[in-house]
Design an enzyme around this catalytic site. Structure first.
Site, PDB file in Angstrom:
ATOM      1  N   ASP A  96       5.618   5.367  -0.611  1.00  0.00           N
ATOM      2  CA  ASP A  96       5.166   6.272   0.445  1.00  0.00           C
ATOM      3  C   ASP A  96       5.705   5.877   1.822  1.00  0.00           C
ATOM      4  O   ASP A  96       6.609   6.501   2.335  1.00  0.00           O
ATOM      5  CB  ASP A  96       3.647   6.471   0.433  1.00  0.00           C
ATOM      6  CG  ASP A  96       2.838   5.190   0.386  1.00  0.00           C
ATOM      7  OD1 ASP A  96       3.424   4.090   0.467  1.00  0.00           O
ATOM      8  OD2 ASP A  96       1.599   5.276   0.285  1.00  0.00           O
ATOM      9  N   HIS A 119      -4.413   3.747  -0.435  1.00  0.00           N
ATOM     10  CA  HIS A 119      -3.091   4.010  -1.004  1.00  0.00           C
ATOM     11  C   HIS A 119      -2.915   3.247  -2.314  1.00  0.00           C
ATOM     12  O   HIS A 119      -2.409   3.794  -3.301  1.00  0.00           O
ATOM     13  CB  HIS A 119      -2.006   3.623  -0.002  1.00  0.00           C
ATOM     14  CG  HIS A 119      -1.977   4.480   1.214  1.00  0.00           C
ATOM     15  ND1 HIS A 119      -0.943   5.346   1.503  1.00  0.00           N
ATOM     16  CD2 HIS A 119      -2.864   4.621   2.235  1.00  0.00           C
ATOM     17  CE1 HIS A 119      -1.196   5.981   2.641  1.00  0.00           C
ATOM     18  NE2 HIS A 119      -2.356   5.553   3.103  1.00  0.00           N
TER      19      HIS A 119
END
Length: 459
Positions: free
Chosen positions: A117, A20
């Site tokens: 996110d 990520h």
């Protein structure tokens, strides 16, 4: 506000997973290339690991975050690579506890928009202080459409295994399905708590549905129908940054690996790698290696030591060591994957189906064998094998999800046989897709569109 010259100050706060962090940083570099200023919020001791990726140091700055201590979380842990997989929920809990610090930082930075996110609380925080929020996903929009669609959510009804085995009612490609063992895993995540008193699915659904916009690193030519589906279902603008292709490596391969690969003929070596976070059970680890051995081809397997094993060497049966001597290497440390996939001797890539790994494979000549383990990897495998038909997935038991050495061998031989119908099909499709992805104008085209949609959102 519609001028192409408009630039913004943006913040990014990704989940503390290695993939990520690097995925967000790839987007940061693209946006900085358009003149935007980026404040990248990151655990303070992890910053050094990303500094070398910063292509625009005059526009991208790091903002250090202190990860709160949580009972059970190893001291000093900052990313998923610092904790065992069963403890990642504790890292999420720690990230949630940064909420007050993030509010102070965002107010101080005076940003126009924040990309995030897993922090489902960030959209409401952003609204409170008058900034926009964009959910940026490092995984496929197909995954979100299949698993998170509002069509699936019926008040008072728990999703069942049978529900997850089939696509939502108006999903654009009903041929995409989950096997029983895969649906079981997805269903478990709908009730599994992930950081505090919220399930993993509810966390992601809230993060998506509360955002002002959704962003993905993909292109319409590959996933356009799924992007349209998400836009309709969530009633949010979808911004596409183009496919997340690897930046060409400036390093050279270690001499010992170059020498070893150089002993074999072009396109004959199998390269097998399951990423930095995937750990197999010992029985699966051994069955995979036996499957590679069964092909009769030379292979290089870059795998983490299996659970409850100190090293890869300790997990390899003596009989197997003897059989693969001289033609098989099992390596338990990080290797330069891009350089392996580019090497002329490598002809096949056996992958766990992480999106970054698949992207690296798509821009190279090697054929792709798909062996997904969890979550989005499963959906990624279906994109490659069912939608795009550029790879072959290893067969597993419908109920137990177990693969055999024979099924590994069968998949490898299917993609490597240029005369078979399957081999010709996946090679042809892969060649066409690689040609499209390597188009020099592709990235700039998508980032121009992304930039314009972002201006429309912020205007």
């Amino acid at each position: 506000m519609g001028s192409q010259a408009t630039t913004y100050h943006m913040a990014m706060y990704p989940w503390f997973g290695v993939g990520h962090l690097t995925g967000f940083f790839r987007l940061a570099n693209k946006l900085a290339g358009k003149g935007h200023r980026i404040s990248f919020l990151i655990p303070k001791n992890t910053q050094s690991k990303l500094e070398s990726f910063n292509l625009h140091p005059h526009l991208i700055s790091f903002v250090p975050i202190v990860v709160p201590s949580i009972p059970g979380l190893p001291p000093g842990a900052e990313t998923t690579s610092d904790v065992p997989f069963p403890s990642t929920h504790l890292l999420m809990e720690a990230m949630d506890k940064t909420q007050n610090d993030i509010e102070i930082i965002l107010k101080d930075l005076k940003v126009d928009v924040v990309f995030y996110d897993f922090t489902h609380w960030l959209p409401s925080l952003a609204r409170k202080i008058g900034i926009k929020s964009v959910f940026y996903s490092t995984i496929s929009p197909l995954m979100h459409g299949y698993a998170l669609s509002p069509e699936r959510r019926v008040v008072g009804k728990q999703l069942t295994e049978a529900d997850m085995m089939k696509a939502p009612a108006s999903f654009p490609d009903p041929s995409i399905k989950l096997h029983a063992h895969e649906a079981r895993g997805f269903t478990a995540r709908t009730v599994m708590k992930f950081g505090g008193d919220i399930t993993f699915f509810d966390r992601i659904f809230t993060a998506v549905s509360e955002s002002d916009g959704l962003a993905y690193s993909t292109c319409r030519e590959i996933e356009g129908q799924f992007c349209d589906y998400i836009e309709t279902q969530f009633q949010k603008p979808v911004l596409l940054a183009g496919p997340a292709l690897p930046v060409p490596s400036k390093s050279t391969m270690e001499q010992k690996w170059s020498d070893w690969l150089g002993k074999f003929k072009e396109g004959s070596v199998i390269y097998c790698a399951f990423g930095s976070e995937c750990t197999l059970r010992k029985d699966k680890f051994q069955e995979l290696l036996w499957g590679l051995e069964l092909t009769g081809m030379p292979f290089f397997a870059a795998l983490k030591p299996p659970f409850e094993t100190e090293s890869v060497e300790a997990a390899i049966p003596e009989e197997l060591k003897e059989k693969i001597q001289g033609r098989g290497i099992v390596h338990g440390e990080w290797v330069q994957q891009q350089l392996f996939l580019q090497h002329p001797s490598v002809g096949c890539f056996v992958s766990h189906c992480g999106w970054a790994s698949l992207s690296e494979a798509l821009v190279n000549d090697c054929q792709i064998v798909l062996l997904p383990q969890v979550g989005d990897q499963i959906i990624n495998a279906r994109i490659m094998s069912v939608s795009l038909k550029v790879g072959v997935e290893v067969e597993k038991g419908e109920e137990d999800g177990v693969f055999s050495r024979e099924s590994v061998c069968k998949a490898v031989k299917a993609v490597m046989d240029e005369k078979s119908e399957i081999g010709r099909e996946v090679r042809g499709n892969h060649d066409k897709l690689r040609g499209f992805l390597m188009n020099a104008d592709l990235d700039s085209k998508y980032m121009d569109s992304f930039n314009q949609k972002l201006q429309d959102l912020l205007g």
